[in-house]
Design a protein around this motif. Structure first.
Motif, PDB file in Angstrom:
ATOM      1  N   ASP A 186      40.758 -58.953   0.940  1.00  0.00           N
ATOM      2  CA  ASP A 186      41.167 -58.611  -0.424  1.00  0.00           C
ATOM      3  C   ASP A 186      42.300 -59.355  -0.760  1.00  0.00           C
ATOM      4  N   TYR A 187      42.569 -59.459  -2.200  1.00  0.00           N
ATOM      5  CA  TYR A 187      43.614 -60.218  -2.660  1.00  0.00           C
ATOM      6  C   TYR A 187      44.966 -59.331  -2.655  1.00  0.00           C
ATOM      7  N   ASP A 188      45.044 -58.026  -2.003  1.00  0.00           N
ATOM      8  CA  ASP A 188      46.126 -57.225  -2.285  1.00  0.00           C
ATOM      9  C   ASP A 188      46.950 -57.405  -0.833  1.00  0.00           C
ATOM     10  N   VAL A 189      48.153 -56.714  -0.908  1.00  0.00           N
ATOM     11  CA  VAL A 189      48.845 -56.861   0.594  1.00  0.00           C
ATOM     12  C   VAL A 189      48.073 -56.046   1.722  1.00  0.00           C
ATOM     13  N   ASP A 190      47.244 -55.109   1.332  1.00  0.00           N
ATOM     14  CA  ASP A 190      46.537 -54.455   2.486  1.00  0.00           C
ATOM     15  C   ASP A 190      45.448 -55.637   2.971  1.00  0.00           C
ATOM     16  N   GLY A 191      44.752 -55.975   1.945  1.00  0.00           N
ATOM     17  CA  GLY A 191      43.434 -56.895   2.175  1.00  0.00           C
ATOM     18  C   GLY A 191      43.965 -58.289   3.020  1.00  0.00           C
ATOM     19  N   THR A 192      45.110 -58.787   2.477  1.00  0.00           N
ATOM     20  CA  THR A 192      45.309 -60.089   2.883  1.00  0.00           C
ATOM     21  C   THR A 192      45.991 -59.764   4.419  1.00  0.00           C
ATOM     22  N   ASN A 193      46.881 -58.733   4.420  1.00  0.00           N
ATOM     23  CA  ASN A 193      47.538 -58.535   5.892  1.00  0.00           C
ATOM     24  C   ASN A 193      46.300 -58.240   7.126  1.00  0.00           C
ATOM     25  N   ALA A 194      45.375 -57.434   6.603  1.00  0.00           N
ATOM     26  CA  ALA A 194      44.251 -57.221   7.473  1.00  0.00           C
ATOM     27  C   ALA A 194      43.271 -58.325   7.920  1.00  0.00           C
ATOM     28  N   ALA A 195      43.286 -59.175   6.922  1.00  0.00           N
ATOM     29  CA  ALA A 195      42.469 -60.377   7.187  1.00  0.00           C
ATOM     30  C   ALA A 195      43.210 -61.419   8.119  1.00  0.00           C
ATOM     31  N   ALA A 196      44.450 -61.624   7.879  1.00  0.00           N
ATOM     32  CA  ALA A 196      45.163 -62.492   8.653  1.00  0.00           C
ATOM     33  C   ALA A 196      45.309 -61.714  10.182  1.00  0.00           C
ATOM     34  N   MET A 197      45.680 -60.525  10.146  1.00  0.00           N
ATOM     35  CA  MET A 197      45.807 -59.869  11.639  1.00  0.00           C
ATOM     36  C   MET A 197      44.306 -59.956  12.183  1.00  0.00           C
ATOM     37  N   LEU A 198      43.095 -59.797  11.939  1.00  0.00           N
ATOM     38  CA  LEU A 198      41.964 -59.990  12.329  1.00  0.00           C
ATOM     39  C   LEU A 198      41.598 -61.214  12.698  1.00  0.00           C
ATOM     40  N   TYR A 199      41.945 -62.309  11.987  1.00  0.00           N
ATOM     41  CA  TYR A 199      42.136 -63.535  12.130  1.00  0.00           C
ATOM     42  C   TYR A 199      42.648 -64.090  13.497  1.00  0.00           C
ATOM     43  N   LEU A 200      43.976 -63.643  13.543  1.00  0.00           N
ATOM     44  CA  LEU A 200      44.639 -64.139  14.796  1.00  0.00           C
ATOM     45  C   LEU A 200      44.197 -63.505  15.868  1.00  0.00           C
ATOM     46  N   PHE A 201      43.611 -62.217  15.866  1.00  0.00           N
ATOM     47  CA  PHE A 201      43.304 -61.288  17.046  1.00  0.00           C
ATOM     48  C   PHE A 201      41.936 -62.074  17.663  1.00  0.00           C
ATOM     49  N   LEU A 202      40.875 -62.253  16.804  1.00  0.00           N
ATOM     50  CA  LEU A 202      39.824 -62.977  17.369  1.00  0.00           C
ATOM     51  C   LEU A 202      40.020 -64.220  17.528  1.00  0.00           C
ATOM     52  N   ASN A 203      40.857 -65.253  16.978  1.00  0.00           N
ATOM     53  CA  ASN A 203      41.026 -66.565  17.469  1.00  0.00           C
ATOM     54  C   ASN A 203      41.792 -66.413  18.742  1.00  0.00           C
ATOM     55  N   GLU A 204      42.773 -65.579  19.026  1.00  0.00           N
ATOM     56  CA  GLU A 204      43.085 -65.341  20.272  1.00  0.00           C
ATOM     57  C   GLU A 204      42.138 -65.102  21.462  1.00  0.00           C
ATOM     58  N   ILE A 205      41.036 -64.208  21.207  1.00  0.00           N
ATOM     59  CA  ILE A 205      40.063 -63.993  22.194  1.00  0.00           C
ATOM     60  C   ILE A 205      38.903 -64.890  22.173  1.00  0.00           C
ATOM     61  N   GLY A 206      39.085 -65.966  21.515  1.00  0.00           N
ATOM     62  CA  GLY A 206      38.294 -67.215  21.575  1.00  0.00           C
ATOM     63  C   GLY A 206      37.350 -67.147  20.447  1.00  0.00           C
ATOM     64  N   GLY A 207      37.449 -66.288  19.347  1.00  0.00           N
ATOM     65  CA  GLY A 207      36.604 -66.349  18.147  1.00  0.00           C
ATOM     66  C   GLY A 207      36.598 -67.594  17.321  1.00  0.00           C
ATOM     67  N   ASN A 208      35.492 -68.040  16.740  1.00  0.00           N
ATOM     68  CA  ASN A 208      35.198 -69.248  15.606  1.00  0.00           C
ATOM     69  C   ASN A 208      35.339 -68.238  14.371  1.00  0.00           C
ATOM     70  N   VAL A 209      36.467 -68.211  13.644  1.00  0.00           N
ATOM     71  CA  VAL A 209      36.884 -67.537  12.632  1.00  0.00           C
ATOM     72  C   VAL A 209      37.126 -68.147  11.475  1.00  0.00           C
ATOM     73  N   GLN A 210      36.866 -67.790  10.304  1.00  0.00           N
ATOM     74  CA  GLN A 210      37.074 -68.070   8.866  1.00  0.00           C
ATOM     75  C   GLN A 210      37.511 -67.020   7.926  1.00  0.00           C
ATOM     76  N   ILE A 211      38.382 -67.023   7.033  1.00  0.00           N
ATOM     77  CA  ILE A 211      38.806 -66.106   6.187  1.00  0.00           C
ATOM     78  C   ILE A 211      38.280 -66.616   4.923  1.00  0.00           C
ATOM     79  N   TYR A 212      37.759 -65.365   4.281  1.00  0.00           N
ATOM     80  CA  TYR A 212      37.659 -65.621   2.873  1.00  0.00           C
ATOM     81  C   TYR A 212      38.281 -64.506   1.848  1.00  0.00           C
ATOM     82  N   ILE A 213      38.951 -64.883   1.011  1.00  0.00           N
ATOM     83  CA  ILE A 213      39.697 -64.084   0.190  1.00  0.00           C
ATOM     84  C   ILE A 213      39.117 -64.113  -1.481  1.00  0.00           C
ATOM     85  N   PRO A 214      38.280 -63.300  -2.091  1.00  0.00           N
ATOM     86  CA  PRO A 214      37.694 -63.500  -3.375  1.00  0.00           C
ATOM     87  C   PRO A 214      38.861 -63.790  -4.367  1.00  0.00           C
TER      88      PRO A 214
END
Length: 464
Positions: free
Chosen positions: A88-116
């Protein structure tokens, strides 16, 4: 207009527990009363409040749907599937997306982020966002801080063979999306013991569950700075689990800040090492929110994902500039809105404030609605024109549930979503008068004249 207040001296709901705290903690009765009023009524709860511990976090698998979510994500990791994080485009949504991206990337995920895009797509999961996933070849979408009302969008994704995992903290409607998993502590029948997590908080619980399933139990704790910023910005109550998450997140933010936060703290003129939740609310959060309010929130994502300080400083300067622009627009709309209230609304007859102006900025009217609530102490809705329809933001007072009120108007509205204190909505032009009439009827029915005066609660009287 000077605000009047009803003073209310609170009685202690449990004098026995108050005395137990006085004896066990050796504290003054007034402090013990304040604790009991916050439902801290035992030595154990007092210990958890004053000395938060990560050991006191709740089991993430108590969230219904968690086992299915973890199983599907581990399969995606194993098969190297493309995973799309839908934020999502607010603080909660952008922080949640960035956090999950970095976490999944660290454990080998093939990840992209989409913010509407706030202006083209609006809040929540959109079909155009799913189309992007189809084009990218994503077979799994994980939504964060949104999705709980995405009934049609979930079916649309399923028709294209895409599994959807929803991580949300907003109020669900009467029908839940038929996603692979829906993680929301407010979901009916969910036994999760704490109901007030932020969107990033729910996302963190997913990360906890994944980590414990792959033998890396402590891995998510390094991302608690994101949870602290999101939780403070979203004004979740800093009690129970939120208190633990924010406490340890602030320690990470102050002692070992990642480049994006360090640069933003500098641009906000704050001092690293002393960042508190209130400084996040008034210093960092408005700058992160500004880019989503005035344009592309992906600039906030770029800041949060920055790997070095120079790159982060570049994006921090953009966020700071957009926040200055936002404040100018905010002030202009506020002055116009106050004038409209004084000229067009008889507050002796109308309980709610509902205003519309063609050229008001969609990204800022939520802030202005909040400031109208502060000034007039009425549920306030501001609407602007977007692509032939009216879109708006609503803010409320403590005794009036906005979500339930809008639900009573849903046959008039095109769309709405949110929670008790804040919501978004859209409506056809020709329905605006019907909506004003219905919403004011609902507000008048549910609010007494006494409730239209703010209450100042006095928890204890202390002799100086």
């Amino acid at each position: 207009m000077k605000q009047r207040y009803n003073w209310k001296i609170l009685n202690c709901p449990d004098e026995f527990s108050q005395q137990v705290l006085v004896d066990d903690l050796n504290i003054h009765p007034s402090l013990a009363k304040v604790l009991v009023l916050r439902e801290i009524d035992s030595y154990r709860k007092a210990r958890q409040f004053f000395k938060p511990s990560l050991d006191d976090l709740h089991d993430p698998f108590l969230l219904t749907g968690m086992r299915d979510a973890v199983k599907r994500i581990i399969k995606a990791l194993t098969d190297n599937e493309k995973i799309l994080i839908y934020g999502d485009y607010d603080v909660d949504g952008t922080n949640a997306a960035a956090m999950l991206y970095l976490f999944l990337n660290e454990i080998g995920g093939n990840v992209q982020i989409y913010i509407p895009n706030r202006f083209k797509e609006g809040y929540g999961i959109s079909k155009s966002g799913i189309d992007e996933a189809i084009q990218n070849g994503n077979k799994l979408i994980i939504s964060v801080d949104c999705g709980i009302t995405a009934i049609e969008e979930t079916e649309y994704a399923k028709n294209y063979g895409i599994d959807l995992i929803i991580c949300d903290h907003h109020e669900p409607g009467e029908v839940l999306p038929k996603a692979l998993a829906v993680l929301d502590p407010l979901k009916p029948g969910c036994p999760y013991p704490y109901k007030y997590l932020s969107g990033a908080g729910v996302t963190f619980k997913l990360m906890q569950a994944i980590s414990s399933s792959i033998g890396m139990k402590d891995l998510p704790f390094k991302y608690l700075d994101f949870v602290a910023v999101a939780g403070a910005a979203d004004i979740v109550p800093l009690t129970d689990e939120n208190r633990i998450l924010v406490k340890f997140g602030l320690e990470k933010l102050n002692n070992d800040p990642r480049p994006g936060f360090k640069a933003l703290i500098e641009k906000a003129g704050l001092k690293l090492g002393n960042i508190s939740s209130s400084q996040i609310v008034f210093g960092l959060a408005p700058r992160i929110n500004a880019v989503g309010r005035l344009g592309d929130a992906n600039r906030a994502i770029q800041l949060l994902l920055s790997k070095d300080y120079e790159e982060a400083l570049h994006y921090a300067e953009i966020l700071d500039k957009e926040n200055r622009n936002r404040r100018e627009i905010d002030e202009e709309i506020l002055n116009e809105a106050i004038q409209k209230v004084e000229n067009e609304i008889n507050l002796d007859e109308e309980t709610a404030i509902i205003l519309h102006k063609e050229d008001w900025h969609l990204g800022v009217i939520g802030i202005v609605a909040s400031r109208l609530v502060e000034k007039f102490y009425r549920p306030s809705i501001l609407l602007t024109s977007v692509d032939g329809i009216l879109k708006g933001s609503a803010r409320s007072i403590p005794d009036f549930n906005l979500y339930e009120a809008l639900k009573e108007c849903e046959d008039i509205l095109l769309q709405f979503g949110g929670h008790k204190a804040a919501a978004g909505l859209s409506i056809h032009y020709d329905k605006i008068n019907d909506f004003k009439k219905r919403f004011n009827e609902v507000a008048k029915k549910n609010l007494t004249p006494e409730q239209l005066i703010p209450t100042l609660e006095i928890e204890a009287i202390v002799e100086l």
